[in-house]
Design an enzyme around this catalytic site. Structure first.
Site, PDB file in Angstrom:
ATOM      1  N   HIS A  99      -3.036 -22.976  19.985  1.00  0.00           N
ATOM      2  CA  HIS A  99      -2.318 -24.171  19.531  1.00  0.00           C
ATOM      3  C   HIS A  99      -3.367 -25.093  18.902  1.00  0.00           C
ATOM      4  O   HIS A  99      -4.526 -25.101  19.336  1.00  0.00           O
ATOM      5  CB  HIS A  99      -1.746 -24.999  20.680  1.00  0.00           C
ATOM      6  CG  HIS A  99      -0.780 -24.334  21.606  1.00  0.00           C
ATOM      7  ND1 HIS A  99      -1.163 -23.549  22.653  1.00  0.00           N
ATOM      8  CD2 HIS A  99       0.579 -24.407  21.677  1.00  0.00           C
ATOM      9  CE1 HIS A  99      -0.089 -23.146  23.329  1.00  0.00           C
ATOM     10  NE2 HIS A  99       0.980 -23.635  22.750  1.00  0.00           N
ATOM     11  N   ASP A 102      -5.415 -27.004  21.464  1.00  0.00           N
ATOM     12  CA  ASP A 102      -6.393 -26.278  22.286  1.00  0.00           C
ATOM     13  C   ASP A 102      -7.786 -26.328  21.669  1.00  0.00           C
ATOM     14  O   ASP A 102      -8.780 -26.185  22.356  1.00  0.00           O
ATOM     15  CB  ASP A 102      -6.054 -24.776  22.378  1.00  0.00           C
ATOM     16  CG  ASP A 102      -4.634 -24.505  22.760  1.00  0.00           C
ATOM     17  OD1 ASP A 102      -4.046 -25.334  23.478  1.00  0.00           O
ATOM     18  OD2 ASP A 102      -4.109 -23.451  22.337  1.00  0.00           O
TER      19      ASP A 102
HETATM   20  C1  XLS Z   1       4.966 -22.104  27.645  1.00  0.00           C
HETATM   21  C2  XLS Z   1       4.849 -21.189  26.526  1.00  0.00           C
HETATM   22  C3  XLS Z   1       3.691 -21.476  25.566  1.00  0.00           C
HETATM   23  C4  XLS Z   1       3.914 -20.761  24.282  1.00  0.00           C
HETATM   24  C5  XLS Z   1       3.150 -21.282  23.125  1.00  0.00           C
HETATM   25  O1  XLS Z   1       5.639 -21.845  28.627  1.00  0.00           O
HETATM   26  O2  XLS Z   1       4.779 -19.902  27.012  1.00  0.00           O
HETATM   27  O3  XLS Z   1       2.478 -21.139  26.149  1.00  0.00           O
HETATM   28  O4  XLS Z   1       3.649 -19.391  24.412  1.00  0.00           O
HETATM   29  O5  XLS Z   1       3.427 -22.599  22.863  1.00  0.00           O
END
Ligand code: XLS
Ligand code: NI
Ligand code: NI
Length: 434
Positions: A99, A102
């Site tokens: 993301h 991150d």
């Molecule tokens: C959260 C989600 C997130 C997505 C990406 O529960 O799994 O990690 O995979 O935004």
């Protein structure tokens, strides 16, 4: 070189090893169903869980102590990237996912956010070129910052919608620049807490319009990857608009996006929705929308998204069985959307989590491939539905009416006799392979 992983060697395939940090099943070059194991599984490390999450839970703050904390400067963002790419080299997995939040600090304004992201994307580009690690997918975090507390594209405030549009454009540009193979949208806060303050018709319209803009932009920039929606039934919102595969399918149809958007299915989200992982995978495959997977596991007692590394071979085998049966991944892959337990403090724990997960998936894949090659489950299924292969049954389904069928039931004295579903036998069959 940082010294974060000092003393930890590159993980090797050694079927006889007794080390906890060796692959006993993940052998990238092994051929299954005519394809290399690495190319079947297409493993990715999730940047957020491994490098951005600090070990907090609702009752306590961070437990980890990493050299790249506090994560509020570009200097730390670069150090974090150095460590991340060192881990990719140790594991040898082909992909990663991230993301925006991150990888670089968000700053105090949109221009600052954009500058930071672009700078770290260039840094990633150099590292990817040098190491050969590729991007499975990029995405935007539109759920952590307080501006998103009432939703992202579904927010009552149009300025938040605007912020989100600009953010997703930046993240799609970043993904495109890094050669990403997919772009994921998980509707983090696209849902609501209470109907008392929510216009759900309007909010769903906003989400649909937003998705249309994303698809338009994909074509505009010539992005070759797939746009993927990741369903999840609740958490953080009480009611999420993208509850499960079936809900997302109807959303895609409602907004005219068939053929433009596929799905990223996560094990833990399937469980939260009251389904099994294989159910969600089979459902997505039935709609032709099986894009990629987030592999993890939930704790079966706790009832929330615990994002643990997978460790259950029989479950994983049934998941890969559905994926192989659907023809396997094209641009998708297996992203470990999984995090350490907050007491697992050491660099070595990060490696152990991924090594175990990769090995469990490899075992599951081998079992799935063997079951497909053997054909036992498909043969049993075909036998169970064999009655529908006859001309009379086909004609009834295609051309019958309640009256014509009633006539035949009376004329032929139809009186069906139940037959066993043989579940226990089939479970024994699966057990031979896992
Ligand atoms: C959260 C989600 C997130 C997505 C990406 O529960 O799994 O990690 O995979 O935004
Ligand atoms: Ni999740
Ligand atoms: Ni996920």
């Amino acid at each position: 070189m940082t010294n974060f992983f000092d003393g930890i060697d590159k993980v090797a395939y050694d079927p006889d090893s007794t080390s906890d940090l060796a692959f006993r099943h993940y052998n990238p070059d092994e051929i299954l169903l005519g394809k290399r194991m690495e190319d079947h599984l297409r493993f990715a490390v999730a940047y957020w869980h491994s490098f951005a999450w600090e070990g907090g839970d609702p009752f306590g703050g961070r437990t980890f102590d990493r050299p790249w904390y506090p994560q509020d400067s570009m200097e730390m963002a670069r150090l974090k990237a150095d460590v991340a790419f060192e881990m990719f080299d140790i594991l040898g997995q082909p992909f990663f996912c991230f993301h925006d939040a991150d990888v670089a600090p968000g700053g105090d304004s949109f221009p600052e956010y954009k500058r930071n992201l672009e700078e770290i994307v260039d840094y990633f580009g150099e590292k990817m070129e040098a190491t050969g690690t590729r991007l499975l997918w990029g995405t935007a975090n539109m759920f952590t910052h307080r501006r998103f507390m009432s939703g992202a594209a579904t927010n009552p405030d149009p300025d938040v919608f605007a912020w989100c549009a600009a953010t997703v454009k930046s993240c799609m540009d970043a993904t495109q620049k890094l050669g990403g193979e997919n772009y994921v949208l998980w509707g983090g806060r696209e849902g609501y807490e209470t109907l008392l303050n929510t216009d759900l018709v309007r909010e769903r319209q906003q989400a649909g319009r937003f998705l249309q803009m994303v698809v338009d932009y994909k074509h505009k920039i010539g992005f070759k990857g797939q746009i993927l929606i990741e369903p999840k039934p609740q958490e953080p919102s009480k009611h999420q608009y993208d509850f499960d595969v079936n809900t997302v399918y109807s959303f895609i149809k409602e907004f005219g996006l068939e053929g433009q958007v596929a799905m990223n299915i996560e094990q833990g989200h399937a469980i939260l929705a009251g389904h099994s992982f294989e159910h969600e995978l089979a459902m997505a495959a039935a709609f032709g929308l099986l894009g990629s997977i987030d592999m993890n596991r939930n704790d079966y007692q706790s009832g929330w998204d615990t994002d643990q590394f997978p460790n259950n071979v029989p479950e994983v085998a049934l998941a890969y069985y559905e994926i192989l049966k659907a023809g396997g991944f094209t641009t998708g892959g297996t992203n470990f959307d999984a995090k350490l337990r907050r007491q697992s403090l050491d660099a070595e724990d990060l490696i152990a989590g991924h090594v175990g997960a990769m090995d469990v998936c490899a075992r599951g894949l081998k079992a799935a491939a063997a079951m497909l090659e053997d054909g036992g489950l498909e043969a049993a299924r075909s036998a169970r539905y064999a009655g529908w292969d006859g001309d009379v049954a086909r004609d009834m389904l295609a051309n019958g009416s309640l009256e014509s069928i009633t006539e035949r039931v009376l004329a032929e004295g139809i009186n069906p006799e139940p037959r066993s579903g043989q579940q226990e036998r089939l479970e024994n069959y699966v057990n031979r392979f896992v």
